[in-house]
Design a protein around this motif. Structure first.
Motif, PDB file in Angstrom:
ATOM      1  N   ILE A  39      94.107  37.057  42.512  1.00 29.79           N
ATOM      2  CA  ILE A  39      94.664  36.103  43.481  1.00 29.79           C
ATOM      3  C   ILE A  39      94.831  36.710  44.868  1.00 29.79           C
ATOM      4  O   ILE A  39      95.183  36.004  45.808  1.00 29.79           O
ATOM      5  CB  ILE A  39      96.014  35.537  42.998  1.00 29.79           C
ATOM      6  CG1 ILE A  39      97.061  36.653  42.899  1.00 29.79           C
ATOM      7  CG2 ILE A  39      95.855  34.816  41.678  1.00 29.79           C
ATOM      8  CD1 ILE A  39      98.443  36.142  42.534  1.00 29.79           C
ATOM      9  N   TYR A  40      94.575  37.998  44.994  1.00 28.63           N
ATOM     10  CA  TYR A  40      94.803  38.664  46.282  1.00 28.63           C
ATOM     11  C   TYR A  40      94.004  38.024  47.411  1.00 28.63           C
ATOM     12  O   TYR A  40      94.535  37.768  48.497  1.00 28.63           O
ATOM     13  CB  TYR A  40      94.483  40.154  46.142  1.00 28.63           C
ATOM     14  CG  TYR A  40      94.536  40.935  47.439  1.00 28.63           C
ATOM     15  CD1 TYR A  40      95.599  40.786  48.327  1.00 28.63           C
ATOM     16  CD2 TYR A  40      93.530  41.827  47.772  1.00 28.63           C
ATOM     17  CE1 TYR A  40      95.656  41.507  49.507  1.00 28.63           C
ATOM     18  CE2 TYR A  40      93.576  42.554  48.951  1.00 28.63           C
ATOM     19  CZ  TYR A  40      94.638  42.391  49.816  1.00 28.63           C
ATOM     20  OH  TYR A  40      94.689  43.100  50.990  1.00 28.63           O
ATOM     21  N   GLY A  41      92.733  37.752  47.199  1.00 27.64           N
ATOM     22  CA  GLY A  41      91.924  37.137  48.247  1.00 27.64           C
ATOM     23  C   GLY A  41      92.451  35.773  48.654  1.00 27.64           C
ATOM     24  O   GLY A  41      92.466  35.435  49.839  1.00 27.64           O
ATOM     25  N   LEU A  42      92.905  34.991  47.678  1.00 29.56           N
ATOM     26  CA  LEU A  42      93.484  33.690  47.988  1.00 29.56           C
ATOM     27  C   LEU A  42      94.768  33.860  48.792  1.00 29.56           C
ATOM     28  O   LEU A  42      95.064  33.064  49.693  1.00 29.56           O
ATOM     29  CB  LEU A  42      93.773  32.925  46.689  1.00 29.56           C
ATOM     30  CG  LEU A  42      92.554  32.600  45.822  1.00 29.56           C
ATOM     31  CD1 LEU A  42      92.992  31.946  44.520  1.00 29.56           C
ATOM     32  CD2 LEU A  42      91.590  31.693  46.579  1.00 29.56           C
ATOM     33  N   ALA A  43      95.534  34.899  48.469  1.00 24.81           N
ATOM     34  CA  ALA A  43      96.761  35.155  49.224  1.00 24.81           C
ATOM     35  C   ALA A  43      96.443  35.528  50.677  1.00 24.81           C
ATOM     36  O   ALA A  43      97.134  35.084  51.607  1.00 24.81           O
ATOM     37  CB  ALA A  43      97.564  36.267  48.548  1.00 24.81           C
ATOM     38  N   LEU A  44      95.405  36.333  50.883  1.00 23.35           N
ATOM     39  CA  LEU A  44      94.984  36.657  52.245  1.00 23.35           C
ATOM     40  C   LEU A  44      94.695  35.384  53.034  1.00 23.35           C
ATOM     41  O   LEU A  44      95.115  35.236  54.191  1.00 23.35           O
ATOM     42  CB  LEU A  44      93.721  37.518  52.229  1.00 23.35           C
ATOM     43  CG  LEU A  44      93.833  39.021  52.060  1.00 23.35           C
ATOM     44  CD1 LEU A  44      92.434  39.626  52.029  1.00 23.35           C
ATOM     45  CD2 LEU A  44      94.669  39.655  53.150  1.00 23.35           C
ATOM     46  N   ALA A  45      93.982  34.463  52.396  1.00 28.66           N
ATOM     47  CA  ALA A  45      93.596  33.223  53.062  1.00 28.66           C
ATOM     48  C   ALA A  45      94.788  32.319  53.326  1.00 28.66           C
ATOM     49  O   ALA A  45      94.669  31.350  54.081  1.00 28.66           O
ATOM     50  CB  ALA A  45      92.553  32.486  52.230  1.00 28.66           C
ATOM     51  N   ARG A  46      95.951  32.653  52.765  1.00 33.84           N
ATOM     52  CA  ARG A  46      97.173  31.892  52.998  1.00 33.84           C
ATOM     53  C   ARG A  46      98.162  32.668  53.853  1.00 33.84           C
ATOM     54  O   ARG A  46      99.336  32.331  53.918  1.00 33.84           O
ATOM     55  CB  ARG A  46      97.787  31.478  51.665  1.00 33.84           C
ATOM     56  CG  ARG A  46      96.997  30.350  50.994  1.00 33.84           C
ATOM     57  CD  ARG A  46      97.271  30.271  49.506  1.00 33.84           C
ATOM     58  NE  ARG A  46      96.609  29.111  48.897  1.00 33.84           N
ATOM     59  CZ  ARG A  46      95.328  29.057  48.598  1.00 33.84           C
ATOM     60  NH1 ARG A  46      94.534  30.093  48.879  1.00 33.84           N
ATOM     61  NH2 ARG A  46      94.794  27.982  48.053  1.00 33.84           N
ATOM     62  N   GLY A  47      97.678  33.728  54.485  1.00 37.43           N
ATOM     63  CA  GLY A  47      98.505  34.433  55.460  1.00 37.43           C
ATOM     64  C   GLY A  47      99.279  35.611  54.930  1.00 37.43           C
ATOM     65  O   GLY A  47     100.102  36.178  55.657  1.00 37.43           O
ATOM     66  N   PHE A  48      99.016  36.020  53.679  1.00 35.24           N
ATOM     67  CA  PHE A  48      99.706  37.180  53.124  1.00 35.24           C
ATOM     68  C   PHE A  48      99.001  38.468  53.557  1.00 35.24           C
ATOM     69  O   PHE A  48      97.894  38.454  54.097  1.00 35.24           O
ATOM     70  CB  PHE A  48      99.763  37.091  51.595  1.00 35.24           C
ATOM     71  CG  PHE A  48     100.834  36.165  51.070  1.00 35.24           C
ATOM     72  CD1 PHE A  48     101.960  36.667  50.440  1.00 35.24           C
ATOM     73  CD2 PHE A  48     100.712  34.788  51.216  1.00 35.24           C
ATOM     74  CE1 PHE A  48     102.946  35.819  49.942  1.00 35.24           C
ATOM     75  CE2 PHE A  48     101.689  33.927  50.733  1.00 35.24           C
ATOM     76  CZ  PHE A  48     102.806  34.453  50.096  1.00 35.24           C
ATOM     77  N   ARG A  49      99.646  39.586  53.267  1.00 38.85           N
ATOM     78  CA  ARG A  49      99.189  40.908  53.695  1.00 38.85           C
ATOM     79  C   ARG A  49      99.530  41.902  52.600  1.00 38.85           C
ATOM     80  O   ARG A  49     100.519  41.720  51.885  1.00 38.85           O
ATOM     81  CB  ARG A  49      99.912  41.273  54.999  1.00 38.85           C
ATOM     82  CG  ARG A  49      99.557  42.608  55.630  1.00 38.85           C
ATOM     83  CD  ARG A  49      98.350  42.470  56.464  1.00 38.85           C
ATOM     84  NE  ARG A  49      98.141  43.621  57.347  1.00 38.85           N
ATOM     85  CZ  ARG A  49      96.946  44.042  57.714  1.00 38.85           C
ATOM     86  NH1 ARG A  49      95.869  43.440  57.251  1.00 38.85           N
ATOM     87  NH2 ARG A  49      96.803  45.047  58.541  1.00 38.85           N
ATOM     88  N   ARG A  50      98.722  42.948  52.456  1.00 35.88           N
ATOM     89  CA  ARG A  50      99.023  43.993  51.466  1.00 35.88           C
ATOM     90  C   ARG A  50      99.540  45.245  52.122  1.00 35.88           C
ATOM     91  O   ARG A  50      99.007  45.703  53.126  1.00 35.88           O
ATOM     92  CB  ARG A  50      97.773  44.341  50.647  1.00 35.88           C
ATOM     93  CG  ARG A  50      98.069  45.382  49.550  1.00 35.88           C
ATOM     94  CD  ARG A  50      96.819  45.799  48.784  1.00 35.88           C
ATOM     95  NE  ARG A  50      95.910  46.580  49.622  1.00 35.88           N
ATOM     96  CZ  ARG A  50      96.053  47.880  49.893  1.00 35.88           C
ATOM     97  NH1 ARG A  50      97.092  48.559  49.428  1.00 35.88           N
ATOM     98  NH2 ARG A  50      95.164  48.504  50.648  1.00 35.88           N
ATOM     99  N   ALA A  51     100.584  45.832  51.531  1.00 39.46           N
ATOM    100  CA  ALA A  51     101.051  47.174  51.877  1.00 39.46           C
ATOM    101  C   ALA A  51     101.303  47.889  50.555  1.00 39.46           C
ATOM    102  O   ALA A  51     102.202  47.492  49.798  1.00 39.46           O
ATOM    103  CB  ALA A  51     102.312  47.131  52.726  1.00 39.46           C
ATOM    104  N   GLY A  52     100.522  48.911  50.268  1.00 40.22           N
ATOM    105  CA  GLY A  52     100.626  49.558  48.975  1.00 40.22           C
ATOM    106  C   GLY A  52     100.303  48.570  47.876  1.00 40.22           C
ATOM    107  O   GLY A  52      99.311  47.853  47.916  1.00 40.22           O
TER     108      GLY A  52
END
Length: 243
Positions: A39-52
């Motif tokens: 789901i990470y890619g979908l989260a990116l497309a909804r404005g989320f960001r990864r840190a660690g």
């Protein structure tokens, strides 16, 4: 993103990393979710960001300064300043490498933090800090190396998803600051995305007029997320935030 698909947690208020007189809160996707990598890619497309290992979105009371932004790769044309940056760094080469700990990477990372973020709380990293912040077991992360011959001058930490590349973090030799390696790293990621036929380069959060975050407006055509929808960036359309 529906709550019956993945759980979201809200952090307690903590010091804002951008404004010393403010507190911040984040929404964080359940870090133990077994399908987090899917789901990470979908989260990116909804404005989320990864840190660690955490995928988050700012959710601050009374402040909307952090605006998700991404670049439309197929429409990008470098500015005159960006073309000068490419010419200035024509002696450099790039290579995509696995995300991992090496002494060479860690030495560069430590020198970058000591030179660029002295007394900022990150300037004495441990090897564990390096891995914990830049990548995790499930993340689709690669290191874009920037080299002059055999000398490592910079690393652009990059996540690869079907929705595009995500520019997670860039660190470089502070002694080479006149080269504009931060800009060069983004330009190299744009070219990587173009060759891979990926539609977007996610640049994290743009903060209007912030000395460390406003540079993202220089990469156009940029899109920003407003009310859950991506739309073209407009310079006059700055978010409301407390002064």
């Amino acid at each position: 993103m529906k709550s019956d698909v993945v759980r979201l947690f809200q952090t307690l208020p903590h010091d804002c990393g951008y404004y010393v007189d403010r507190t911040a809160q984040n929404l964080v996707i359940d870090p133990s979710a077994p399908n987090l990598s899917a789901i990470y890619g979908l989260a990116l497309a909804r404005g989320f960001r990864r840190a660690g290992g955490h995928v988050y979105h700012p959710h601050c009371v009374g402040c909307q300064a952090c605006v998700p932004c991404r670049l439309a790769v197929g429409e990008f044309q470098p500015t005159r300043s960006q073309r000068r940056c490419l010419k200035r760094n024509a002696d450099l080469s790039t290579r995509i490498a696995p995300a991992r700990f090496t002494d060479e990477y860690f030495d560069l990372y430590s020198r970058y933090l000591a030179g660029r973020h002295r007394d900022g709380g990150m300037d004495h990293p441990s090897p564990d800090d390096f891995g914990r912040f830049l990548y995790t077991d499930w993340s689709p992360t690669r290191f874009l190396e920037i080299r002059r011959d055999n000398d490592l001058l910079g690393v652009a930490v990059t996540d690869i998803c079907a929705e595009g590349l995500s520019a997670v973090y860039t660190f470089y030799d502070p002694a080479e600051s006149s080269r504009g390696l931060g800009t060069f790293g983004i330009l190299a990621q744009i070219e990587w995305a173009r060759l891979a036929r990926l539609p977007h380069l996610y640049l994290g959060y743009w903060i209007n007029r912030h000395p460390k975050m406003d540079y993202k407006r220089l990469f156009q055509p940029m899109e920003v997320m407003r009310h859950g929808q991506w739309r073209p960036f407009a310079e006059h359309d700055a978010p409301n935030r407390p002064e």
